[in-house]
Scaffold this motif. Sequence first.
Motif, mmCIF file in Angstrom:
data_model
loop_
_atom_site.group_PDB
_atom_site.id
_atom_site.type_symbol
_atom_site.label_atom_id
_atom_site.label_comp_id
_atom_site.label_asym_id
_atom_site.label_seq_id
_atom_site.Cartn_x
_atom_site.Cartn_y
_atom_site.Cartn_z
ATOM 1 N N TYR A 10 15.671 3.481 1.627
ATOM 2 C CA TYR A 10 14.236 3.773 0.564
ATOM 3 C C TYR A 10 12.793 3.839 1.965
ATOM 4 N N CYS A 11 12.954 2.600 2.631
ATOM 5 C CA CYS A 11 12.075 2.139 3.174
ATOM 6 C C CYS A 11 11.981 3.341 4.145
ATOM 7 N N LEU A 12 12.721 3.690 4.687
ATOM 8 C CA LEU A 12 12.974 4.438 5.944
ATOM 9 C C LEU A 12 12.738 5.870 5.843
ATOM 10 N N GLU A 13 13.061 6.177 4.457
ATOM 11 C CA GLU A 13 12.766 7.630 3.962
ATOM 12 C C GLU A 13 12.270 7.673 3.299
ATOM 13 N N ILE A 14 11.746 7.813 2.368
ATOM 14 C CA ILE A 14 10.799 7.054 1.080
ATOM 15 C C ILE A 14 9.946 6.954 0.981
ATOM 16 N N PHE A 15 9.723 5.411 1.967
ATOM 17 C CA PHE A 15 7.960 4.930 1.898
ATOM 18 C C PHE A 15 8.244 4.276 3.020
ATOM 19 N N VAL A 24 1.246 -14.667 4.497
ATOM 20 C CA VAL A 24 1.763 -15.811 3.478
ATOM 21 C C VAL A 24 2.504 -15.949 2.512
ATOM 22 N N SER A 25 2.603 -14.934 1.804
ATOM 23 C CA SER A 25 3.469 -15.195 0.536
ATOM 24 C C SER A 25 5.009 -14.679 0.746
ATOM 25 N N ASP A 26 4.582 -14.001 2.295
ATOM 26 C CA ASP A 26 6.790 -14.082 2.681
ATOM 27 C C ASP A 26 7.123 -12.911 2.107
ATOM 28 N N LEU A 27 6.157 -12.099 1.441
ATOM 29 C CA LEU A 27 6.658 -10.670 0.863
ATOM 30 C C LEU A 27 6.321 -9.359 1.105
ATOM 31 N N ILE A 28 7.455 -8.499 0.455
ATOM 32 C CA ILE A 28 7.367 -7.060 1.079
ATOM 33 C C ILE A 28 6.944 -6.504 -0.144
ATOM 34 N N ALA A 29 5.816 -5.839 -0.093
ATOM 35 C CA ALA A 29 4.850 -4.749 -1.004
ATOM 36 C C ALA A 29 5.232 -3.201 -1.929
ATOM 37 N N ILE A 30 5.720 -2.635 -2.294
ATOM 38 C CA ILE A 30 5.855 -1.010 -1.807
ATOM 39 C C ILE A 30 5.458 -0.663 -2.587
ATOM 40 N N TYR A 31 4.251 0.363 -2.249
ATOM 41 C CA TYR A 31 3.703 0.708 -3.521
ATOM 42 C C TYR A 31 2.281 1.522 -2.699
ATOM 43 N N SER A 32 1.996 3.094 -3.769
ATOM 44 C CA SER A 32 1.317 3.811 -2.944
ATOM 45 C C SER A 32 -0.136 3.708 -4.232
ATOM 46 N N HIS A 33 -1.474 4.742 -3.575
ATOM 47 C CA HIS A 33 -2.205 4.687 -4.756
ATOM 48 C C HIS A 33 -2.517 6.177 -5.141
ATOM 49 N N ASN A 36 -6.636 7.217 -8.999
ATOM 50 C CA ASN A 36 -7.099 5.674 -9.108
ATOM 51 C C ASN A 36 -6.441 5.084 -9.961
ATOM 52 N N THR A 37 -4.743 4.904 -9.147
ATOM 53 C CA THR A 37 -3.584 4.298 -9.859
ATOM 54 C C THR A 37 -3.096 3.888 -8.965
ATOM 55 N N LEU A 38 -2.838 2.433 -9.012
ATOM 56 C CA LEU A 38 -1.881 1.561 -7.883
ATOM 57 C C LEU A 38 -1.118 1.810 -8.307
ATOM 58 N N ASN A 39 0.526 1.979 -7.471
ATOM 59 C CA ASN A 39 1.626 2.459 -8.091
ATOM 60 C C ASN A 39 2.253 1.271 -7.078
ATOM 61 N N ILE A 40 2.895 0.791 -8.377
ATOM 62 C CA ILE A 40 4.024 -0.574 -7.452
ATOM 63 C C ILE A 40 5.496 -0.532 -7.691
ATOM 64 N N TYR A 41 5.982 0.086 -6.359
ATOM 65 C CA TYR A 41 7.634 0.523 -6.302
ATOM 66 C C TYR A 41 8.374 -1.210 -6.298
ATOM 67 N N ASP A 42 8.243 -1.700 -5.732
ATOM 68 C CA ASP A 42 9.080 -3.307 -5.755
ATOM 69 C C ASP A 42 7.817 -4.559 -4.825
ATOM 70 N N LEU A 43 8.189 -5.088 -5.795
ATOM 71 C CA LEU A 43 8.049 -6.535 -4.731
ATOM 72 C C LEU A 43 9.465 -7.132 -4.154
ATOM 73 N N ILE A 44 9.615 -7.109 -3.000
ATOM 74 C CA ILE A 44 10.157 -8.377 -2.026
ATOM 75 C C ILE A 44 10.286 -9.984 -1.743
ATOM 76 N N SER A 45 10.892 -11.033 -2.276
ATOM 77 C CA SER A 45 10.378 -11.993 -2.344
ATOM 78 C C SER A 45 11.550 -13.020 -1.744
ATOM 79 N N PRO A 46 11.840 -14.156 -1.210
ATOM 80 C CA PRO A 46 12.827 -15.292 -1.105
ATOM 81 C C PRO A 46 11.849 -16.054 -2.704
#
Length: 112
Positions: A10-15, A24-33, A36-46
């Motif tokens: 998904y990271c390489l081909e779709i997003f 700072v938060s050691d977080l990966i966010a997968i999102y799009s604008h 006027n809509t913010l689409n958050i597809y996934d949030l990944i963090s330990p």
Amino acid sequence: MNNRDILYWYCLEIFPDRLFYDEVSDLIAIYSHDENTLNIYDLISPEPINYPEIVAALQTDATGETVFHFNLECDELELQQRMFRSDEEDDPMFVRGDLDMASFTYPVTAHT
């Protein structure tokens, strides 16, 4: 979870242009604008995720609505639940065993 191969795909081909890393938060966010809509597809963090902080970092002045494409529990955000109709979406997901999808949605990056 043991779905790294699906996530990598998904990271390489779709997003590839929709990834955000916060050191700072050691977080990966997968999102799009989209307009006027913010689409958050996934949030990944330990670590536990501070959803209000991440939403504030991703929103722009034009953001009127934020849509999480997965279920989350967060008392600090005012959330409205929307029904996902798998029979109306071209979004296959393979599941071993029984799973009631009536009120639960996996992040799109877990779909195969």
